[in-house]
Design a protein around this motif. Structure first.
Motif, PDB file in Angstrom:
ATOM      1  N   PRO A 626       0.886  -1.152   0.042  1.00 51.76           N
ATOM      2  CA  PRO A 626      -0.044  -0.109   0.055  1.00 51.76           C
ATOM      3  C   PRO A 626       0.835   1.445   0.152  1.00 51.76           C
ATOM      4  CG  PRO A 626      -0.930  -1.391   1.578  1.00 51.76           C
ATOM      5  CD  PRO A 626       0.345  -1.903   0.831  1.00 51.76           C
ATOM      6  N   ASP A 627       0.385   2.124  -0.733  1.00 55.69           N
ATOM      7  CA  ASP A 627       0.964   3.549  -0.901  1.00 55.69           C
ATOM      8  C   ASP A 627       0.196   4.420  -0.434  1.00 55.69           C
ATOM      9  OD1 ASP A 627      -0.624   3.650  -3.018  1.00 55.69           O
ATOM     10  OD2 ASP A 627       1.139   3.864  -4.435  1.00 55.69           O
ATOM     11  N   THR A 628       0.368   5.864  -0.615  1.00 63.59           N
ATOM     12  CA  THR A 628      -0.437   6.879  -0.243  1.00 63.59           C
ATOM     13  C   THR A 628      -1.833   6.756  -0.987  1.00 63.59           C
ATOM     14  OG1 THR A 628       1.330   8.148   0.652  1.00 63.59           O
ATOM     15  CG2 THR A 628      -0.713   9.221   0.142  1.00 63.59           C
ATOM     16  N   ALA A 633      -7.732   5.788  -1.287  1.00 63.43           N
ATOM     17  CA  ALA A 633      -8.855   5.306  -1.799  1.00 63.43           C
ATOM     18  C   ALA A 633      -9.678   4.431  -0.635  1.00 63.43           C
ATOM     19  CB  ALA A 633      -8.496   4.173  -2.880  1.00 63.43           C
ATOM     20  N   LEU A 634      -8.586   3.872   0.273  1.00 61.06           N
ATOM     21  CA  LEU A 634      -9.202   3.114   1.350  1.00 61.06           C
ATOM     22  C   LEU A 634     -10.188   4.139   2.231  1.00 61.06           C
ATOM     23  CD1 LEU A 634      -6.516   0.773   2.187  1.00 61.06           C
ATOM     24  CD2 LEU A 634      -8.870   0.117   1.831  1.00 61.06           C
ATOM     25  N   LEU A 649      -8.031   5.944  10.419  1.00 58.95           N
ATOM     26  CA  LEU A 649      -7.041   5.143  10.842  1.00 58.95           C
ATOM     27  C   LEU A 649      -6.081   4.901   9.847  1.00 58.95           C
ATOM     28  CD1 LEU A 649      -8.776   2.160  12.799  1.00 58.95           C
ATOM     29  CD2 LEU A 649      -7.582   4.049  13.735  1.00 58.95           C
ATOM     30  N   PHE A 650      -6.652   4.817   8.292  1.00 61.57           N
ATOM     31  CA  PHE A 650      -5.679   4.984   7.468  1.00 61.57           C
ATOM     32  C   PHE A 650      -5.009   6.276   7.313  1.00 61.57           C
ATOM     33  CE2 PHE A 650      -8.990   1.901   6.004  1.00 61.57           C
ATOM     34  CZ  PHE A 650      -8.385   0.872   6.009  1.00 61.57           C
ATOM     35  N   TRP A 651      -5.331   7.332   7.805  1.00 59.90           N
ATOM     36  CA  TRP A 651      -4.690   8.724   8.028  1.00 59.90           C
ATOM     37  C   TRP A 651      -3.614   8.329   8.668  1.00 59.90           C
ATOM     38  CZ3 TRP A 651      -3.327  13.138   6.013  1.00 59.90           C
ATOM     39  CH2 TRP A 651      -2.972  14.213   6.718  1.00 59.90           C
ATOM     40  N   ASP A 652      -3.792   7.879   9.824  1.00 57.70           N
ATOM     41  CA  ASP A 652      -2.523   7.507  10.795  1.00 57.70           C
ATOM     42  C   ASP A 652      -1.383   6.632  10.029  1.00 57.70           C
ATOM     43  OD1 ASP A 652      -3.977   8.898  12.642  1.00 57.70           O
ATOM     44  OD2 ASP A 652      -4.814   6.837  13.483  1.00 57.70           O
ATOM     45  N   ASP A 653      -1.837   5.632   9.197  1.00 57.79           N
ATOM     46  CA  ASP A 653      -1.225   4.886   8.328  1.00 57.79           C
ATOM     47  C   ASP A 653      -0.360   5.896   7.375  1.00 57.79           C
ATOM     48  OD1 ASP A 653      -1.789   2.620   9.636  1.00 57.79           O
ATOM     49  OD2 ASP A 653      -3.477   1.960   8.205  1.00 57.79           O
ATOM     50  N   ILE A 654      -1.064   6.754   6.793  1.00 58.60           N
ATOM     51  CA  ILE A 654      -0.358   7.746   5.778  1.00 58.60           C
ATOM     52  C   ILE A 654       0.746   8.408   6.642  1.00 58.60           C
ATOM     53  CG2 ILE A 654      -0.452   9.735   4.462  1.00 58.60           C
ATOM     54  CD1 ILE A 654      -3.270   8.461   3.483  1.00 58.60           C
ATOM     55  N   MET A 655       0.543   8.997   7.798  1.00 60.74           N
ATOM     56  CA  MET A 655       1.338   9.963   8.437  1.00 60.74           C
ATOM     57  C   MET A 655       2.445   9.150   8.909  1.00 60.74           C
ATOM     58  SD  MET A 655       0.134  13.055   8.533  1.00 60.74           S
ATOM     59  CE  MET A 655       1.195  13.549   9.955  1.00 60.74           C
ATOM     60  N   HIS A 656       2.409   8.011   9.015  1.00 59.89           N
ATOM     61  CA  HIS A 656       3.649   7.142   9.701  1.00 59.89           C
ATOM     62  C   HIS A 656       4.501   6.553   8.420  1.00 59.89           C
ATOM     63  CE1 HIS A 656       1.301   7.421  13.375  1.00 59.89           C
ATOM     64  NE2 HIS A 656       2.707   7.382  14.007  1.00 59.89           N
ATOM     65  N   GLU A 659       6.283   7.804   2.222  1.00 53.73           N
ATOM     66  CA  GLU A 659       5.713   8.900   1.338  1.00 53.73           C
ATOM     67  C   GLU A 659       5.038   9.937   1.900  1.00 53.73           C
ATOM     68  OE1 GLU A 659       3.075   8.403  -2.675  1.00 53.73           O
ATOM     69  OE2 GLU A 659       3.209   6.689  -1.430  1.00 53.73           O
ATOM     70  N   GLY A 660       4.115   9.511   3.161  1.00 61.20           N
ATOM     71  CA  GLY A 660       3.603  11.022   3.529  1.00 61.20           C
ATOM     72  C   GLY A 660       2.182  11.060   2.788  1.00 61.20           C
ATOM     73  N   PRO A 661       1.535  12.112   3.335  1.00 59.74           N
ATOM     74  CA  PRO A 661       0.207  12.545   2.742  1.00 59.74           C
ATOM     75  C   PRO A 661       0.534  13.481   1.499  1.00 59.74           C
ATOM     76  CG  PRO A 661       0.777  13.852   4.691  1.00 59.74           C
ATOM     77  CD  PRO A 661       1.823  13.086   4.718  1.00 59.74           C
ATOM     78  N   THR A 662      -0.615  13.368   0.682  1.00 53.37           N
ATOM     79  CA  THR A 662      -0.699  14.589  -0.303  1.00 53.37           C
ATOM     80  C   THR A 662      -2.048  15.504  -0.095  1.00 53.37           C
ATOM     81  OG1 THR A 662      -2.452  13.108  -1.635  1.00 53.37           O
ATOM     82  CG2 THR A 662      -0.122  12.706  -2.107  1.00 53.37           C
ATOM     83  N   TYR A 663      -2.196  16.584  -0.775  1.00 54.65           N
ATOM     84  CA  TYR A 663      -3.199  17.341  -0.664  1.00 54.65           C
ATOM     85  C   TYR A 663      -4.432  16.421  -0.631  1.00 54.65           C
ATOM     86  CZ  TYR A 663      -0.578  21.681  -0.967  1.00 54.65           C
ATOM     87  OH  TYR A 663       0.423  22.698  -0.510  1.00 54.65           O
ATOM     88  N   SER A 664      -4.723  15.919  -1.517  1.00 57.96           N
ATOM     89  CA  SER A 664      -5.840  15.020  -1.512  1.00 57.96           C
ATOM     90  C   SER A 664      -6.026  14.278  -0.174  1.00 57.96           C
ATOM     91  CB  SER A 664      -5.857  13.778  -2.703  1.00 57.96           C
ATOM     92  OG  SER A 664      -5.728  14.574  -3.774  1.00 57.96           O
ATOM     93  N   SER A 665      -4.825  13.666   0.333  1.00 52.61           N
ATOM     94  CA  SER A 665      -4.947  12.971   1.657  1.00 52.61           C
ATOM     95  C   SER A 665      -5.375  13.853   2.738  1.00 52.61           C
ATOM     96  CB  SER A 665      -3.640  12.237   2.045  1.00 52.61           C
ATOM     97  OG  SER A 665      -2.914  11.598   1.159  1.00 52.61           O
TER      98      SER A 665
END
Length: 797
Positions: A626-628, A633-634, A649-656, A659-665
């Motif tokens: 999985p990537d950002t 999408a999740l 919870l998936f936001w937490d996965d992105i933060m850790h 790759e990190g978050p995008t504007y869409s995230s």
């Protein structure tokens, strides 16, 4: 209260029969969906005869129709690809020889390069699995025979050549290693290899091999191989090498005579290359050769059909005047004279007078030569080439005037030009008459295929007439073209004749080359994309297609999945994804992009059950990291299905993640905060991070943060954010900002917001009110008191 049980249900219970309301082509993936959401309404209902004493037998599907030996060789290819146990050697040996013998007996049927590839794979496997004594299982004679098969008519029609050349080389090398190799076998194998190399775009290699063995033992080489090499260079358009090869063969004592000249000219005539035909005819004349009468006739035919009358006029005169040799058959040049006159624009009446003159002239010479139907056919053929059906019919009337009745060739031409002109009733009448005639070859097959396709495209469809033609071909065990198979398949789909469709595909498509199979597959898929077709029929078409064409690529399958999402059937789309997920081919496995598409579709459909199924597949998929983009999408999927907590919870996965978050995230996370209990806490944490890291705030992010707070009923704080937008982010309140504020608020506070907006930002609020709107709904589908403006926000990636 009325009972929901029907007579059909009672009858099923009385007969102890299974009651089924659906007919699903695939194994459901642990589905517990309500009955109304099942995959496909039943197209076949269990039926009993009078009083239920007997049941109508279930129709059996016709198994796939393979050429002899092809199925076993396909199984070998699949086994090798999957590292599984291959079929027994004895089975493969029989498959190899039976395929070769069948194709030699049916030379008119084209052999595809992919089929040659299966022969090559099988032969190499037999080589690799020889016993300790080196017994291959094939005799030298069988291997030489297989090489001879590679020069047959069916193989020569194949466009691709790589496998044919490789198999010829491999067979020749194996033959040379055998102790029982005889001089005759070696001569046959060597000549065959040279011919294959020359005909399959390897003329340079063929010439080197020819020169090498000619110098050692000229008796081991057929003199015709020199011409094969010349024609090989002609195929690859190497004119200088053609001249050099002619010079080389003459140095070796093999003259470039009139017969060799004829072969070269005929090659260019067959390939409809007018300029090269003229060039090589002139080359022979300039070299002092006397062209054969066949050469003259073929060249004159090129002149007639390609409007090269001025250049060809001296040739016609030399043929008529008896140069380079007088012909005993007057009709040979009568045909050319008549076609020449027709090409010059002479009318039917003038041709009739010309025939009278030629008949009178032969009588004066003491001969009684009368026109035959072959002459009339030559005129009809020319009119057909010009797509002039009216003149063709007049030529036919001219023949009857001379007492000549149509023969099989006439009816074939009639069938052709009537199809081309759209006279399908006339073409059918010509076919009905042709059925009673005997044909030496299957020359009528291509026209019957064209007629079937034309009838399938005609409105209204003459179904009985089409099936009559198809039944005639089936009785002859004739093969249908891919275009015909596609046309018939669409007819069966539209009529709901699924068993007939499966039988049609199993009979023909397994004999097609890859590109031809792909064309049939694409036509069936295009049927699925027609929104005027009922979804149930589309589901039928998809399932039959995926089962028949397992090689269907990932892109096509993904488009099919998206089509069901667009039709509002996320359950079917999920099944399509499951089919992709469970395929054995490593080239057709779901990628991150595929998962993103399916999660976005599920988000739009708000289908929690499908989301659980696909998410479980993702957890078990070791090939996808999985990537950002996938986490986004999740988040959308869980947010769309009413579970904002899981989305965060998936936001937490992105933060850790690295790759990190995008504007869409960020925007999606703020949308989740809008609906999650106590979501303002997470929203404020995200906003403080944006400010701390000095990230540029776009109008979309600013509006999303307002929506996150508005969803928690923080009315005053949202007003403060809007009023301070210029100071905080350099933005001015716009439609997106006010629309998001309004939509996210609980219904009870929307009236207060409208009043504030109309007083504070009247122009912007007026623009918001111009937007389309709908009643606000809860995640369960219940209408709420309130309005939702369609501000056009769409978060992807």
């Amino acid at each position: 209260m009325h009972s929901h049980l029907t007579r059909h249900v009672f009858r099923q219970i009385v007969y102890n029969a299974i009651y089924s309301e659906t007919f699903c082509w695939c194994r459901p993936i642990a589905s517990h969906r309500p009955q109304a959401r099942r995959c496909l309404p039943s197209s076949t209902v269990p039926a009993r005869t009078l009083f239920g004493f007997s049941r109508q037998p279930t129709r059996k599907q016709k198994p796939p129709d393979f050429d002899p030996g092809l199925k076993e060789m396909l199984q070998l290819g699949q086994a090798l690809a999957k590292h599984e146990r291959p079929p027994p050697r004895s089975t493969l040996i029989h498959a190899f020889t039976s395929f070769v013998l069948d194709k030699q007996e049916n030379e008119r049927v084209a052999v595809e390069d992919s089929q040659i590839g299966l022969l090559l794979t099988t032969f190499r496997h037999l080589q690799d699995t020889q016993d300790e004594e080196g017994a291959l299982g094939l005799s030298v004679g069988e291997m030489v025979n297989a090489m001879s098969f590679l020069t047959g008519t069916g193989v020569r029609r194949a466009i691709e050549t790589a496998n044919t050349v490789s198999l010829a080389r491999t067979l020749f090398e194996e033959v040379n290693r055998k102790e029982e190799m005889t001089a005759e076998y070696r001569r046959q194998g060597l000549n065959t290899l040279i011919e294959v190399l020359a005909s399959k775009k390897k003329p340079m290699e063929a010439r080197d091999l020819l020169e090498e063995h000619w110098g050692k033992d000229p008796a081991s080489i057929d003199r015709r191989q020199w011409i094969n090499v010349v024609l090989g260079f002609a195929k690859v358009d190497e004119q200088e090498q053609m001249i050099r090869t002619i010079e080389t063969m003459e140095e070796h004592g093999v003259s470039f005579d009139s017969q060799a000249h004829q072969y070269v000219v005929e090659f260019y005539v067959s390939n409809k290359n007018v300029e090269m035909t003229k060039k090589w005819y002139d080359y022979g004349v300039a070299s002092g050769l006397k062209p054969t009468q066949r050469t003259l006739r073929r060249v004159l035919g090129v002149c007639i059909y390609n409007n090269e009358l001025e250049w060809g006029e001296p040739l016609l005169r030399s043929l008529v005047d008896g140069e380079p040799g007088n012909t005993k058959d007057s009709k040979v040049y009568w045909r050319l004279i008549l076609q020449w006159a027709a090409a010059k624009g002479k009318s039917v009446e003038e041709l009739d007078r010309l025939l009278n003159v030629m008949v009178q002239k032969t009588r004066e010479q003491g001969m009684d030569v009368q026109p035959n139907m072959g002459l009339i056919n030559s005129l009809i053929a020319f009119a057909t080439f010009k797509n002039d059906s009216y003149t063709a019919e007049r030529y036919l009337a001219l023949g009857r005037k001379w007492g000549l009745e149509p023969d099989s060739k006439t009816l074939l031409l009639q069938l052709e030009y009537r199809i081309s002109s759209g006279d399908l009733d006339g073409a059918k009448a010509a076919y009905d008459e042709l059925k009673g005639r005997e044909l030496e070859t299957d020359a009528d097959l291509k026209f019957i295929n064209r007629l079937i396709v034309a009838l399938c495209n005609q409105k209204p469809i003459q179904y009985n007439g089409i099936m009559e033609l198809v039944d005639d071909l089936n009785e002859r065990k004739a093969r249908l073209n891919p275009e015909t198979v596609s046309a018939l398949a669409l007819i069966h789909l539209q009529r709901g004749e699924l068993h007939d469709l499966i039988d049609l595909l199993n009979t023909h498509v397994y004999r097609f080359e890859g590109n031809k199979r792909l064309s049939v597959c694409n036509d069936l898929i295009q049927f699925c994309f027609d929104r005027s077709i009922l979804t149930a029929k589309v589901w039928d078409a998809y399932n039959i297609t995926r089962q028949t064409f397992r090689e269907m690529d990932l892109e096509t399958r993904t488009k099919m999945m998206f089509e069901f999402f667009e039709r509002g059937r996320s359950d079917m789309a999920t099944h399509v994804f499951g089919h992709i997920r469970h395929l054995d081919s490593p080239d057709i496995k779901p990628t991150i992009e595929t998962y993103v598409l399916v999660f976005e579709g599920i988000a739009k459909a708000a289908d929690a059950e499908s989301l659980a199924l696909v998410h479980n597949m993702l957890r078990l998929d070791a090939t996808v990291e999985p990537d950002t983009k996938l986490y986004n999408a999740l988040m959308l999927a869980y947010l769309g299905c009413g579970d904002p907590r899981q989305a965060l919870l998936f936001w937490d996965d992105i933060m850790h993640s690295r790759e990190g978050p995008t504007y869409s995230s960020i925007q999606i996370a703020l949308r989740a905060c809008e609906e999650a209990p106590f979501g303002e806490r997470q929203a404020r944490d995200i906003w403080s991070r944006l400010k701390r890291f000095d990230i540029r705030v776009t109008k979309e992010l600013y509006a999303a943060y307002i929506g996150a707070l508005a969803g928690q009923a923080l009315f005053d704080e949202c007003i403060e954010l809007i009023d301070n937008a210029k100071k905080e982010a350099g933005l001015t309140p716009d439609v997106l900002m006010l629309g998001t504020f309004h939509n996210a608020l609980p219904s009870v506070k929307q009236e207060a917001m409208k009043k504030w907006a109309a007083e504070t930002y009247p122009a912007v609020w007026a623009d918001v009110q111009k937007l389309s709107k709908r009643n606000k709904m809860s995640r369960s589908g219940d209408f709420l008191n309130g309005i939702h403006y369609n501000i056009g926000t769409d978060i992807r990636e």
